[in-house]
Structure formats: C-alpha cells, structure tokens
Design a protein around this motif. Structure first.
Motif, PDB file in Angstrom:
ATOM      1  N   ILE A 102       4.364 -11.333   3.666  1.00  0.00           N
ATOM      2  CA  ILE A 102       4.928 -12.192   2.620  1.00  0.00           C
ATOM      3  C   ILE A 102       5.970 -11.431   1.814  1.00  0.00           C
ATOM      4  CG2 ILE A 102       4.375 -13.403   0.474  1.00  0.00           C
ATOM      5  CD1 ILE A 102       1.729 -14.190   1.744  1.00  0.00           C
ATOM      6  N   THR A 103       5.682 -10.177   1.504  1.00  0.00           N
ATOM      7  CA  THR A 103       6.621  -9.360   0.727  1.00  0.00           C
ATOM      8  C   THR A 103       7.918  -9.145   1.482  1.00  0.00           C
ATOM      9  OG1 THR A 103       4.758  -8.227  -0.296  1.00  0.00           O
ATOM     10  CG2 THR A 103       6.890  -7.158  -0.452  1.00  0.00           C
ATOM     11  N   SER A 118      11.478 -10.489   0.160  1.00  0.00           N
ATOM     12  CA  SER A 118      12.523  -9.514  -0.155  1.00  0.00           C
ATOM     13  C   SER A 118      13.776  -9.744   0.679  1.00  0.00           C
ATOM     14  CB  SER A 118      12.001  -8.094   0.030  1.00  0.00           C
ATOM     15  OG  SER A 118      11.695  -7.863   1.376  1.00  0.00           O
ATOM     16  N   LEU A 136      -5.764  -8.464   4.854  1.00  0.00           N
ATOM     17  CA  LEU A 136      -5.123  -8.991   3.652  1.00  0.00           C
ATOM     18  C   LEU A 136      -3.890  -8.166   3.283  1.00  0.00           C
ATOM     19  CD1 LEU A 136      -8.187  -9.907   1.427  1.00  0.00           C
ATOM     20  CD2 LEU A 136      -6.517 -11.478   2.407  1.00  0.00           C
ATOM     21  N   PHE A 137      -3.978  -6.855   3.477  1.00  0.00           N
ATOM     22  CA  PHE A 137      -2.840  -5.972   3.221  1.00  0.00           C
ATOM     23  C   PHE A 137      -1.668  -6.306   4.141  1.00  0.00           C
ATOM     24  CE2 PHE A 137      -0.768  -1.812   4.115  1.00  0.00           C
ATOM     25  CZ  PHE A 137      -0.209  -1.602   2.861  1.00  0.00           C
ATOM     26  N   PHE A 170      -1.119  -9.177   5.669  1.00  0.00           N
ATOM     27  CA  PHE A 170      -0.611 -10.497   5.304  1.00  0.00           C
ATOM     28  C   PHE A 170       0.267 -10.409   4.055  1.00  0.00           C
ATOM     29  CE2 PHE A 170      -1.213 -14.713   3.280  1.00  0.00           C
ATOM     30  CZ  PHE A 170      -0.633 -15.484   4.284  1.00  0.00           C
ATOM     31  N   GLY A 171      -0.158  -9.614   3.087  1.00  0.00           N
ATOM     32  CA  GLY A 171       0.646  -9.421   1.878  1.00  0.00           C
ATOM     33  C   GLY A 171       1.970  -8.739   2.183  1.00  0.00           C
ATOM     34  N   LEU A 172       1.959  -7.780   3.104  1.00  0.00           N
ATOM     35  CA  LEU A 172       3.210  -7.130   3.497  1.00  0.00           C
ATOM     36  C   LEU A 172       4.166  -8.109   4.161  1.00  0.00           C
ATOM     37  CD1 LEU A 172       2.170  -3.661   4.938  1.00  0.00           C
ATOM     38  CD2 LEU A 172       3.543  -4.112   2.927  1.00  0.00           C
ATOM     39  N   THR A 200      13.399  -2.757   2.210  1.00  0.00           N
ATOM     40  CA  THR A 200      12.252  -2.921   3.099  1.00  0.00           C
ATOM     41  C   THR A 200      12.441  -2.132   4.391  1.00  0.00           C
ATOM     42  OG1 THR A 200      13.201  -4.952   4.015  1.00  0.00           O
ATOM     43  CG2 THR A 200      11.642  -5.178   2.190  1.00  0.00           C
ATOM     44  N   CYS A 227      -9.936  -6.212   4.186  1.00  0.00           N
ATOM     45  CA  CYS A 227      -8.921  -5.685   3.268  1.00  0.00           C
ATOM     46  C   CYS A 227      -7.651  -5.296   4.014  1.00  0.00           C
ATOM     47  CB  CYS A 227      -9.471  -4.487   2.507  1.00  0.00           C
ATOM     48  SG  CYS A 227     -10.750  -4.911   1.327  1.00  0.00           S
TER      49      CYS A 227
END
Length: 80
Positions: free
Chosen positions: A32-33, A37, A25-26, A28-30, A46, A22
């Motif tokens: 991408i975000t 942005s 994944l967090f 990796f998501g950051l 950001t 988890c």
C-alpha cells in the motif's frame, strides 16, 4: 461430547503463526505504501529504500521458516 476443540498447539507454533501474521501485514502495508508513494510522485524514494527493505524481509522470512521448522520438529517429538 466436547463442544470446543482443545488447543493442543505448543507455544512455539502459536508464536510462529503470530509472527507469520505480522509479516504478512507488514508486506501488505509495504504494498500500500509503495502504491501511494508512486501516486504522489515519490517513486525515487521507494526505489532507494527497496534494497534495504528486501534485505530485511528476506532475513525475517528465513527466521520465520526456521521457527516453523523448530515448532514442527518439537511437536513431532512430543506427539507420542
């Protein structure tokens, strides 16, 4: 002859592994975000949130390392 390997991992080790998944994944998501942005033009937002997210991420990482250490110690004590 056994066809499947027995799951000998204790519950704490499985929990730590799931938390690591988890956390990755967090992160990796950051990533991408942050890329999206900056493409949209919200780089200032950001940069403003980055210290807070870095603090949260460092605390979660320390907790996860302690969880793995506890799992390793318990596993070594029970393995006799």
């Amino acid at each position: 002859m056994k066809t499947q390997q027995e799951n000998k991992n204790n519950i704490l080790f499985r929990l730590a592994s799931r938390c690591l998944k988890c956390l990755l994944l967090f992160v990796f998501g950051l990533a991408i975000t942050f890329v999206l942005s900056s493409l949209v033009g919200l780089g200032g937002v950001t940069q403003m949130l980055l210290p807070m997210i870095a603090d949260l991420l460092s605390k979660l990482t320390i907790i996860l390392i302690c969880l793995f250490a506890a799992a390793i110690i318990i596993e070594s004590l029970l393995k006799k």
